[in-house]
Design a protein around this motif. Structure first.
Motif, PDB file in Angstrom:
ATOM      1  N   ASN A  58      57.441  84.341 -31.001  1.00 28.67           N
ATOM      2  CA  ASN A  58      56.140  83.937 -31.531  1.00 28.67           C
ATOM      3  C   ASN A  58      55.310  83.284 -30.411  1.00 28.67           C
ATOM      4  N   GLU A  61      56.633  80.038 -28.896  1.00 27.45           N
ATOM      5  CA  GLU A  61      57.790  80.253 -28.023  1.00 27.45           C
ATOM      6  C   GLU A  61      57.350  80.827 -26.678  1.00 27.45           C
ATOM      7  N   GLU A  91      45.512  87.048 -30.032  1.00 26.42           N
ATOM      8  CA  GLU A  91      46.752  86.403 -29.564  1.00 26.42           C
ATOM      9  C   GLU A  91      46.912  86.590 -28.062  1.00 26.42           C
TER      10      GLU A  91
END
Ligand SMILES: CC(=O)N[C@@H]([C@@H](O)[C@H](O)[C@H](O)CO)[C@@H](O)CC(=O)C(=O)O
Length: 308
Positions: A58, A61, A91
């Motif tokens: 993710n 992380e 993202e």
């Protein structure tokens, strides 16, 4: 991190160490950095790529890993390249801004691979939106068509790329199409770019056509041997360089027949370095005991030219 040197030579595609219950194991990174430098003579890393299971982590992380590598690599590593590619553009942009903020020496982006770009312009548009979030950080395109299914030729992609992405700095080329790779090098000879090859078992062929270095999983545990191959090639002592390539190829050929991927790379690295890399994350599953025994026996049986 301000890189003092050009990106050249070997770059380890880092493994993401995990605890037995599947959490990222950050405290191990410090030992990992020291191991790469002292035992493998490798001072560049590519974090959160394929080998690092970057797309299975993710965002949090990925940020934590990038930070830990930059922090532990400070004054030790030459380059920490952070892979910030993701299926979601926001993202990927967030990861690019983060990499810039922590002082990564470069960022790399893979082609999105669920909804795929169908032509060069669509791919460049995506890459440009990410690169522009880190306007002072060198940008690398990560080409790995066997995994992404995005087969846009890099030679075509690079035509005019600097105008769209001023930070463009090179390519991590993980494909066997050496004609495409050679054309990239040939057409951009005068620019200060880095063309890094990513099929470790064919690196010597890529060196012959001018690769500036290599990014790969095997440089985690065969970095020292591969560095000896680079030295032999530079001398030039092609007969010796070939010996190293044939021997690393012999190992890879053996494990590929057994079934070789990131899970098996983690097991081999644990075996060779003694640093616990832990299990992979689903859908990958642990290497079998049988694989580990056979891989170890194969590695132990290799007689390297420098151990004659
Ligand atoms: C498909 C794949 O994982 N390729 C590896 C190679 O290093 C590969 O493990 C090696 O050539 C053995 O086949 C790298 O290109 C991937 C890589 O650099 C990365 O983890 O980002």
């Amino acid at each position: 991190m301000t890189p003092r040197k050009k990106l050249r030579g070997l770059v380890a595609a880092t493994i993401t160490p995990m605890t037995p219950d599947g959490q990222i194991n950050l405290p191990v990174i410090r030992q990992y950095v020291d191991y790469l430098i002292s035992k493998q003579n490798v001072k560049n890393v590519f974090v959160n790529g394929t080998t690092g299971e970057g797309l299975s982590l993710n965002i949090q992380e990925r940020k934590q890993l990038a930070e830990e590598w930059v922090c532990q690599g400070k004054d030790k590593l030459d380059h920490v390249i952070v892979h910030v590619g993701a299926l979601s553009l926001p993202e990927s942009q967030e990861l690019a801004r983060h990499a810039a903020a922590i002082g990564a020496s470069g960022i790399a982006v893979i082609a999105p691979f669920l909804f795929k770009p169908t032509n060069k312009d669509e791919l460049i548009a995506f890459l440009q939106k990410v690169a522009s979030e880190a306007p002072a950080v060198p940008f690398y395109y990560y080409h790995i068509p066997p995994l992404t299914g995005v087969k846009i030729r890099v030679e075509e992609l690079l035509d005019g790329i600097k105008e769209r992405i001023p930070t463009f700095q090179g390519v991590k080329f993980s494909d066997r199409d050496l004609l495409d790779f050679a054309q990239c090098i040939h057409k951009h000879e005068r620019e200060q770019l880095a063309f890094l090859y990513g099929v470790d078992e064919q690196l010597l062929s890529a060196l012959a056509i001018g690769a500036h270095g290599a990014v790969g999983s095997t440089y985690n545990y065969l970095g020292r041997k591969t560095n000896l191959m680079l030295e032999a090639f530079a001398k030039p002592d092609l007969a010796l360089a070939r010996k190293y390539q044939f021997l690393t190829g012999d190992f890879l050929n053996f494990v590929i027949k057994l079934g070789f991927g990131v899970a098996q790379t983690k097991a081999v690295m644990t075996l060779v370095s003694g640093i616990p890399m832990g299990p992979p994350r689903l859908p990958l599953v642990d290497a079998s005991e049988e694989f580990i025994v056979k891989a170890k026996a194969k590695l132990d049986s290799i007689v390297w030219p420098d151990s004659d």
